[in-house]
Design an enzyme around this catalytic site. Structure first.
Site, PDB file in Angstrom:
ATOM      1  CB  CYS A 122      14.148-127.430  20.909  1.00 57.78           C
ATOM      2  SG  CYS A 122      13.120-128.214  19.476  1.00 57.78           S
TER       3      CYS A 122
ATOM      4  CG  HIS B 240      10.242-126.586  23.529  1.00 58.62           C
ATOM      5  ND1 HIS B 240      10.981-125.458  23.301  1.00 58.62           N
ATOM      6  CD2 HIS B 240      10.070-127.708  22.581  1.00 58.62           C
ATOM      7  CE1 HIS B 240      11.352-125.840  21.778  1.00 58.62           C
ATOM      8  NE2 HIS B 240      10.800-126.788  21.492  1.00 58.62           N
TER       9      HIS B 240
ATOM     10  CD  GLU C 244      11.472-123.301  25.816  1.00 63.62           C
ATOM     11  OE1 GLU C 244      11.340-124.296  26.584  1.00 63.62           O
ATOM     12  OE2 GLU C 244      11.357-123.383  24.522  1.00 63.62           O
TER      13      GLU C 244
END
Lengths: 75, 281
Positions: B84, B194, B196
Site C-alpha cells: 500500500c 494488505h 498483513e
C-alpha cells in the site's frame, strides 16, 4: 527570490478531481465548461533559481504522471 | 531469518506487518531516522500515511534516512515488499515501475477484494497455488496503478504483473486491473492490498500469509516449505521448532470478564511470537 511551480497531471492521465469539479460546474449552471484539470501551485523563496528544475524532477513533481512549469523565477 | 519492517512517522500498518512477518521469521522494526537495516534478510515497507503523504503519497518518505539503506539493499538484490503506502514509496523511489494515483471514484475504499495470482513464479508468490484467487483487503484512496501503455505491455510480457483484481473487482481504477507488480530483477514487490491484514482466519482470510511464507521460503533456499496449506481455509505455520531462546514472550491475555471467556480460551495466535505487540487495550 520568489518562484512559483505549477504541477499538472500529464495529458492523457485521468484526473477524477477535474472531472468532479467539471460536473459540479455544470450542475451550477455554467454551460460550456470542459477539460477541467486540477494541479498544484507551489510557491517558494529560493536563493538559486537554477536549482528549481532539479527540485521539480526529484521531489515537487513526479515526471511519470505530472508536468511542471516554473513561473516568476525572475526577481 | 530476520525480516525488518520500516516504521515512518504516519505508518499505521507497521504492527500488523510485524505480526505477519513474525509468523514466518524473526522481525525487527526499522526506524525511519536510522541508517541501519540491522542485518535483516528482507524488508517490508508497510501501509499508512508516511510523513503525512504530503505532496504525493510516498514522495517525502522516499527520502527518509532509512530509505538510503533500503534502496542500496534493493539495488544489491535484497528482497523488499512494499504494501500500500509502501508500494507508493517504492514507486516514488524508482524501485518499481509506475505510480499510484487517486482512486477514480475519489473515495477511500476499504473492503475485501478478490485477487488473481498472475505470476506464481516469484520469490513472493512461489508457495501459493498457481491460479489461486486470494481474498485480501484493500484500504486506500491513492491506489490507481498507472504506467504508460507501452510500459504496461512490457510489464505484462515480462511477467512483472503479479496480482490483478479479479474481473469486476477493481476497487480504484487501476489500469489493466493491476494490484501488484514486481521489478525486473524480481526482488522488489509492491501491492496495494494488505496481506498483513489477512493472516488469520479469525479476520476472515489468511490468504495473505502465503506471500510472507513464500518470501521466507525463497530466502531459506532448500530448507523446505515453511507454511503448509490447510484445506482451502488458508495457511498455518508448519515448523515452529528450533526457535527457542527468546525472551520476552507475551503471555496469553487473561479474559477480563466471565461472559466473553468462552471465546478467549484459545491462546491468542500471536502470543508465542517473538515480537511483542503493543499492549491491547
Amino acid at each position: 527570490m520568489h518562484a512559483r511551480v505549477l504541477v499538472r497531471p500529464k495529458a492523457g492521465i485521468l484526473d477524477p478531481q477535474g472531472a468532479a469539479a467539471e460536473r459540479a460546474l455544470s450542475q451550477l449552471g455554467f454551460a460550456g465548461v470542459s477539460e477541467v484539470r486540477i494541479g498544484r501551485l507551489i510557491e517558494l523563496e529560493v536563493v538559486d533559481p537554477a536549482t528549481l528544475p532539479e527540485m521539480c524532477e526529484r521531489l515537487l513533481a513526479n515526471p511519470l504522471i505530472e508536468e511542471y512549469e516554473i513561473l516568476h523565477a525572475a526577481s | 531469518m530476520k525480516f525488518g519492517v520500516v516504521v515512518f512517522p504516519g505508518s499505521c500498518d507497521d504492527v500488523d506487518a510485524q505480526l505477519a512477518c513474525a509468523r514466518v521469521a524473526d522481525v525487527v522494526p526499522l526506524w525511519h531516522a536510522d541508517h541501519d537495516l540491522q542485518s535483516v534478510d528482507a524488508v517490508v515497507i508497510p501501509g499508512g500515511f508516511s510523513y503525512g503523504d504530503y505532496l504525493r503519497a510516498g514522495a517525502i518518505a522516499r527520502f527518509a534516512p532509512i530509505m538510503t539503506e533500503v534502496i542500496d539493499f534493493a539495488r544489491a538484490g535484497g528482497h523488499v515488499m512494499g504494501i500500500c503506502n509502501g508500494f507508493q514509496v517504492c514507486c516514488e523511489a524508482g524501485l518499481l515501475p509506475g505510480a499510484l494515483l487517486t482512486n477514480t471514484n475519489l473515495r477511500f475504499v476499504c473492503r475485501q477484494v478478490s485477487l488473481e495470482l498472475v505470476n506464481p513464479d516469484t520469490a513472493f508468490t512461489r508457495s501459493l497455488d498457481p491460479g489461486a484467487r486470494l481474498s485480501i483487503p484493500v484500504k486506500h484512496t491513492t491506489g490507481r496503478y498507472y504506467a504508460p501503455d507501452a510500459e504496461l505491455d512490457r510489464l505484462e510480457a515480462a511477467g512483472q504483473v503479479v496480482l490483478r483484481y479479479a474481473p469486476g473487482d477493481n476497487p480504484n481504477g487501476s489500469l489493466r486491473d493491476i494490484a501488484g507488480v514486481i521489478n525486473e530483477q524480481g526482488n522488489v514487490f509492491g501491492l496495494m492490498p494488505h496481506p498483513e491484514h489477512a493472516v488469520d482466519p479469525l479476520t476472515g482470510s489468511s490468504d495473505g500469509l502465503g506471500l510472507f511464507g513464500s518470501l521466507r521460503e525463497s530466502l531459506s533456499g532448500s530448507s523446505g516449505p515453511v507454511l503448509v496449506g490447510i484445506a482451502k481455509s488458508g495457511w498455518s505455520v508448519a515448523e515452529r521448532g528450533g526457535r527457542g531462546g527468546r525472551g520476552g514472550v507475551a503471555e496469553p491475555r487473561e479474559p477480563d470478564d466471565g461472559d466473553a471467556s468462552a471465546t478467549r480460551q484459545r491462546p491468542h495466535p500471536t502470543s508465542d511470537l517473538p515480537y511483542r505487540a503493543r499492549p491491547v487495550v
